[in-house]
Design a protein around this motif. Structure first.
Motif, short mmCIF file in Angstrom:
data_model
loop_
_atom_site.label_atom_id
_atom_site.label_comp_id
_atom_site.label_asym_id
_atom_site.label_seq_id
_atom_site.Cartn_x
_atom_site.Cartn_y
_atom_site.Cartn_z
N ALA A 1 0.74 -1.37 -0.10
CA ALA A 1 -0.01 -0.05 -0.12
C ALA A 1 0.88 1.30 0.16
O ALA A 1 0.29 2.46 -0.39
CB ALA A 1 -1.01 0.02 1.34
N ASP A 2 1.98 1.12 0.44
CA ASP A 2 2.62 2.52 0.72
C ASP A 2 3.50 3.00 -0.64
O ASP A 2 4.61 2.47 -0.78
CB ASP A 2 3.79 2.10 1.82
CG ASP A 2 4.67 3.33 1.95
OD1 ASP A 2 4.38 4.47 1.91
OD2 ASP A 2 5.77 2.92 2.79
N ILE B 1 1.11 4.27 6.00
CA ILE B 1 -0.05 4.31 4.67
C ILE B 1 -1.11 5.60 4.82
O ILE B 1 -1.59 5.77 6.06
CB ILE B 1 -1.19 3.14 5.06
CG1 ILE B 1 0.10 1.69 4.68
CG2 ILE B 1 -2.10 3.02 3.82
CD1 ILE B 1 -0.74 0.41 5.29
N GLU C 1 -3.34 6.26 -0.36
CA GLU C 1 -2.76 4.97 -0.44
C GLU C 1 -3.83 3.90 0.15
O GLU C 1 -3.72 2.79 -0.54
CB GLU C 1 -1.48 4.83 0.57
CG GLU C 1 -0.44 5.57 -0.19
CD GLU C 1 1.00 5.86 0.75
OE1 GLU C 1 2.13 6.11 0.12
OE2 GLU C 1 1.04 5.73 1.89
#
Length: 194
Positions: A162-163, A170, A174
């Motif tokens: 996600a990052d 996050i 994101e």
């Protein structure tokens, strides 16, 4: 019908809440009855302890986080209007409901549901879900079902996926992007609130 409207007249801001949340008059009445039931002191306000009597929240591993979502930072009491506005996040989306330009985005829109979910993770309210915050939620949800090493691995993988800006946390954007294929309306809806 006369008793129906007189019942609604005794509910604070009922018409405004119906307009704002999309809840029907019947649902507003049911929520008001539930609110009054939870209001042990008849003060017109709920405290976090009042929510602890709800069995489903008491049994939920992140129930304390859900309860805290009803309260703004530093706030110790919640009134009926705030109670309803928070529950509106769990109302199934109404694809046919339209907004005019002056109206803010509905609480049960995809974005508002995601923001609500995001705040359950972002406990320090810094706009990012840190590895520590993610691990806290994973521990609460998975508990003894997995080892600490497995929890660390799950958190690491989630952050890696996600990052996007590689800051080891996050952000909301994101978080939103990582859940773009998830049916958030299905996951964050309580059907009895129609």
């Amino acid at each position: 019908m006369g008793s129906n409207s007189s019942n609604m007249n005794s509910i604070p801001n009922a018409q405004e809440l119906m307009q704002e949340t999309g809840f029907s008059a019947a649902t507003i009445r049911r929520l008001y009855e539930r609110f009054q039931f939870l209001d042990n002191e008849d003060s017109g306000q709920l405290r976090p302890e009042d929510f602890e009597t709800i069995r489903e929240l008491d049994m939920n591993p992140i129930g304390d986080r859900i309860i805290s979502a009803f309260f703004s930072s530093g706030q110790e009491m919640v009134d009926f209007a705030s109670f309803v506005r928070t529950l509106a996040h769990f109302r199934p989306s109404d694809k046919n409901r339209t907004r005019n330009g002056a109206q803010k985005e509905a609480a049960n829109s995809r974005t508002r549901k995601l923001k609500f979910a995001f705040q359950l993770y972002d406990q320090d309210r810094d706009g990012k879900i840190s590895r520590v915050e993610l691990l806290q939620v994973l521990r609460a949800m998975l508990g003894l079902l997995v080892t600490e090493e497995q929890l660390q691995s799950i958190a690491e993988r989630a952050i890696q996926e996600a990052d996007l800006d590689r800051d080891d946390a996050i952000s909301f954007d994101e978080f939103k992007k990582s859940l773009e294929k998830v049916n958030i309306d299905h996951k964050m809806s309580i059907r009895f609130l129609r």
